[in-house]
Design a protein around this motif. Structure first.
Motif, mmCIF file in Angstrom:
data_model
loop_
_atom_site.group_PDB
_atom_site.id
_atom_site.type_symbol
_atom_site.label_atom_id
_atom_site.label_comp_id
_atom_site.label_asym_id
_atom_site.label_seq_id
_atom_site.Cartn_x
_atom_site.Cartn_y
_atom_site.Cartn_z
ATOM 1 N N GLU A 258 0.841 -1.207 0.000
ATOM 2 C CA GLU A 258 0.000 0.000 0.000
ATOM 3 C C GLU A 258 0.874 1.255 0.000
ATOM 4 O O GLU A 258 1.850 1.348 0.749
ATOM 5 C CB GLU A 258 -0.878 0.038 1.264
ATOM 6 N N GLN A 259 0.501 2.233 -0.832
ATOM 7 C CA GLN A 259 1.167 3.531 -0.798
ATOM 8 C C GLN A 259 0.827 4.247 0.500
ATOM 9 O O GLN A 259 -0.301 4.174 1.006
ATOM 10 C CB GLN A 259 0.709 4.391 -1.980
ATOM 11 N N SER A 260 1.790 4.974 1.045
ATOM 12 C CA SER A 260 1.530 5.797 2.235
ATOM 13 C C SER A 260 2.701 6.737 2.463
ATOM 14 O O SER A 260 3.858 6.308 2.461
ATOM 15 C CB SER A 260 1.348 4.921 3.475
ATOM 16 N N HIS A 261 2.419 8.024 2.667
ATOM 17 C CA HIS A 261 3.473 8.970 3.035
ATOM 18 C C HIS A 261 3.948 8.725 4.461
ATOM 19 O O HIS A 261 5.096 9.044 4.795
ATOM 20 C CB HIS A 261 2.967 10.404 2.883
ATOM 21 N N LEU A 262 3.103 8.157 5.304
ATOM 22 C CA LEU A 262 3.497 7.839 6.671
ATOM 23 C C LEU A 262 4.625 6.803 6.678
ATOM 24 O O LEU A 262 5.625 6.955 7.380
ATOM 25 C CB LEU A 262 2.301 7.298 7.456
ATOM 26 N N LEU B 107 -2.065 2.611 -8.025
ATOM 27 C CA LEU B 107 -0.783 3.197 -8.404
ATOM 28 C C LEU B 107 -0.736 4.705 -8.200
ATOM 29 O O LEU B 107 0.321 5.266 -7.889
ATOM 30 C CB LEU B 107 -0.487 2.879 -9.878
ATOM 31 N N PHE B 108 -1.867 5.370 -8.373
ATOM 32 C CA PHE B 108 -1.898 6.826 -8.245
ATOM 33 C C PHE B 108 -2.168 7.296 -6.814
ATOM 34 O O PHE B 108 -2.271 8.493 -6.567
ATOM 35 C CB PHE B 108 -2.972 7.409 -9.172
ATOM 36 N N ALA B 109 -2.295 6.359 -5.888
ATOM 37 C CA ALA B 109 -2.578 6.735 -4.499
ATOM 38 C C ALA B 109 -1.555 7.752 -4.003
ATOM 39 O O ALA B 109 -0.352 7.606 -4.214
ATOM 40 C CB ALA B 109 -2.554 5.494 -3.616
ATOM 41 N N ASP B 110 -2.047 8.776 -3.314
ATOM 42 C CA ASP B 110 -1.184 9.862 -2.848
ATOM 43 C C ASP B 110 -1.726 10.375 -1.518
ATOM 44 O O ASP B 110 -2.158 11.516 -1.395
ATOM 45 C CB ASP B 110 -1.162 10.980 -3.902
ATOM 46 N N THR B 111 -1.710 9.492 -0.523
ATOM 47 C CA THR B 111 -2.297 9.817 0.769
ATOM 48 C C THR B 111 -1.301 9.550 1.896
ATOM 49 O O THR B 111 -0.355 8.767 1.749
ATOM 50 C CB THR B 111 -3.568 8.993 1.041
#
Length: 687
Positions: A429-433, A475-479
């Motif tokens: 999973e994408q995540s900035h955290l 792929l575009f996840a930005d959260t």
């Protein structure tokens, strides 16, 4: 107070492949390094580790903050996540009886593990305190920016994460105590075990019957005699009704337990619980949409049946006394399509080769819309679970310095033990955290030829575009928060991006790119391309009716009270018929896409009371397709929406947002208004 923490599990040995994050690019799981015996110890150690993490959060004497509560919860469970990702990928896509058994055995323990969090009122109170702080700031005059005890601003994305967590705790029964809480835990454990068992049995039944996962198997098109078609359809329809793969008792027990759980939680039925966390909001709204569509869909199907019955009567292969029925539908619909439009699967197949469809079709459309590029990585594919699985790097533009967006995995071929149908999943999973970028997979079930190219049907092409729409969402996840990333949105929203992506399969420039003859490379003739696009609502009478039949069965099972669930497995078939008849569907003419006994979405997956999501999402899809053709054209003639302006707007306002803001807000941000139903009615010939 949560139930006591389970006995301490031995620490995972350093030699375990799960002991540390995967070392492959972007933490792609190294399936080749895993032996089946590695998985259970990692799952159990992962549960113990996460329980300890939750306990530390719950017992923290400090005032709740974003860092010590929200971020701590979102970071928890790293080891468990790694182990379960591998387990579920292998049980869904490979023939692994040992792991199927393990998944069934683990299911109750995993349900109890989730309950340890969901029913922990201490963690709930921490989220509740933060939520109240946000609400209080909003009520100030003038409105204040909420700040936690650490001085960290609680931005809109974090405030939504907190509010959704509070709602989920309350919906999951955190307020229950004593015997009610104990009963809820028991129900959850049993449902988890039943769902896993249903998935195993329905997959085995599908392979044993030699059919697809849905009712109307494509082989009906090419089966010559009526008697053989009837036998084939009967094999499909009878799955799960008897013998070693009988699932009727599971269906009844799941329906009863879900009804009982809903009552414990204060809801009239399970469908109301599901609707409460969905875009639909109420089960009444769901019912109104489905019942509105049935009469025109069934009327269209009945008119088509008359046409096909006449065609069958004139067929020299039809014997005296044989009458048109559901087993004959696909064959004569395809014949009608061939006569009216000059195309059928046999005509199109040489122009629909798998690699071309994927790389010059699916990828090409994504590049035109979003500027992303694809670079195959056979070195990474060597670490996957089957030799025909492929891996691509996805970059935000061309060139060696282009930003690496994520990885895309394509598993296109059927194999023994693989679940039916097609799906997308997130391996990372994408995540900035966490600093992670996405790794997503598409699974299809194409028959791999013994030699030569893989030629597709038109339905296969649409499926490839559909599943890649899900992949783009991931792929575009930005959260910031993993729980809000990518496809972690309500069930009746998650199908929307995938349905939108289907539209590009027929776009003139996309079709010209991938529809090329497998031997000569010649482009699909313009006349055939135009005929393909000119079909409009052809076939939608049957397609819409069979879908609605399945969606209505799902709602019917999940609007029952506990005392209304049949006790006798023999009642499953009569319940189905009565439900469809009451809704106005003639199931003797158009059987539902899935009967209850092989309805894995509902009784073996996460779509219980949510199968309506496909049509709910299609309202947004059809309306957005109109947007691409009008506002989304960006002023460039001939693009029909296939341009970077439209793509970037859709990506930035919807695809990248996940559940970090209300999906309807994201929809309005590019569309300028709420979705309207008229384009859907026109598309399906229901107006």
């Amino acid at each position: 107070m949560t139930e006591s923490t389970p006995a301490v599990v031995d620490a995972l040995p350093e030699t375990s492949p799960f002991a540390r994050p995967w070392e492959l690019d972007l933490e792609l799981p190294d399936f080749a390094a895993v032996a089946p015996a590695d998985i259970e110890p990692a799952v159990r150690a992962g549960m113990a580790a996460q329980r300890a993490e939750w306990e530390a959060i719950a017992a923290d004497p400090a005032v709740p903050t974003v860092e010590n509560t929200v971020a701590a919860v979102e970071r928890s469970g790293e080891l468990l996540g790694r182990a379960l990702t591998v387990l579920y990928a292998l049980t869904s896509a490979t023939d692994s009886p040992e792991l199927d058994a393990l998944e069934e055995n683990l299911a109750p323990d995993l349900a109890a593990h989730e309950d340890a969090y969901s029913l922990d009122e201490r963690i709930y109170r921490r989220f509740k305190a933060l939520d109240e702080q946000v609400r209080a700031a909003a009520q100030d005059t003038p409105a204040q920016t909420p700040v936690d005890a650490d001085g960290q601003v609680i931005d809109a994305e974090t405030a939504r994460c907190i509010r959704l967590a509070v709602e989920e705790f309350e919906r999951d029964g955190v307020a229950l105590t004593g015997p009610d809480a104990d009963r809820l835990r028991a129900i959850n454990a049993r449902l988890s075990a039943l769902s896993t068992r249903f998935g195993t049995l329905s997959t085995k039944a599908m392979h044993a019957a030699g059919v697809e996962n849905f009712t109307a198997t494509p082989a009906l098109v090419t089966t010559t005699t009526h008697a053989e078609r009837v036998a084939l359809l009967n094999r499909s329809l009878s799955r799960g009704l008897s013998g070693e793969y009988d699932t009727r008792a599971i269906v009844l027990e799941e329906a009863g337990l879900r009804a009982e759980r809903a009552r414990l939680l204060g809801y009239p039925h399970h469908a109301a619980v599901v609707a409460a966390e969905s875009a639909a909001r109420t089960s009444q709204a769901v019912s109104e949409l489905l019942t509105r569509l049935v009469p025109p869909a069934m009327a269209n199907a009945s008119r088509d049946a008359e046409t096909y019955a006449a065609r069958m009567a004139a067929d020299p292969d039809t014997l005296p006394g044989e009458a048109f029925g559901p087993a004959d539908w696909l064959r004569y619909e395809e014949a009608e399509r061939k006569e009216r439009f000059g195309i059928d699967d046999a005509t199109l197949a040489p122009y629909l080769e798998l690699n071309n469809v994927v790389e010059r079709g699916v990828f090409y459309a994504a590049t035109r819309l979003y500027g992303i590029t694809f670079h195959e990585r056979p070195d990474l594919a060597a670490h996957m679970y089957a030799p025909d699985v492929r891996v691509w790097e996805v970059r935000d533009s061309e060139g060696p310095d282009a930003h690496l967006l994520g990885l895309f995995v394509g598993d296109y071929y059927a194999r023994e033990g693989k679940h039916g149908g097609a799906w997308m999943d997130s391996l990372v999973e994408q995540s900035h955290l966490t600093g992670r970028r996405p790794v997503v997979i598409n699974c299809l079930n194409l028959t791999k030829p013994e030699a030569g190219p893989t030629l597709l049907t038109w339905d296969n092409v649409i499926t490839a575009f559909h599943e890649f729409g899900h992949a783009l969402h991931g792929l575009f996840a930005d959260t910031r928060w993993p729980s809000a990333s990518g496809t972690n949105v309500p069930r009746d929203v998650v199908e929307f991006p995938s349905q939108v992506n289907e539209k590009w399969a027929l776009h003139p420039q996309v079709l010209a790119s991938y529809a090329r003859h497998v031997d000569t490379g010649a482009q699909l003739p313009d006349s055939l391309a135009e005929q393909l696009r000119s079909q409009g609502a052809f076939g939608q009478g049957y397609a819409t009716t069979e879908y609605l039949g399945a969606a209505l069965l799902d709602q019917a099972w999940h609007t029952l009270r506990p005392e209304d669930v049949p006790a006798d497995v023999a009642a499953v078939e009569s319940f189905e018929h009565a439900t469809l008849s009451a809704a106005g569907i003639d199931d003797a003419l158009v059987p539902p896409r899935y009967r209850s006994t092989y309805f894995a979405h509902v009784f073996g997956g996460g779509y219980a009371a949510a199968y309506y999501a496909y049509i709910w999402s299609e309202v947004m899809d059809a309306d957005t397709t109109d947007w691409f053709r009008t506002d989304g054209e960006g002023g460039k003639e001939g693009d029909f929406g296939l341009n970077r302006w439209a793509g970037e707007r859709f990506r930035s306002e919807f695809l990248s947002r996940g559940d970090s803001r209300d999906p309807l807000v994201s929809y309005r941000a590019y569309r300028g208004r709420d979705p309207e139903i008229a384009p859907l009615l026109q598309r399906r010939g229901l107006n």
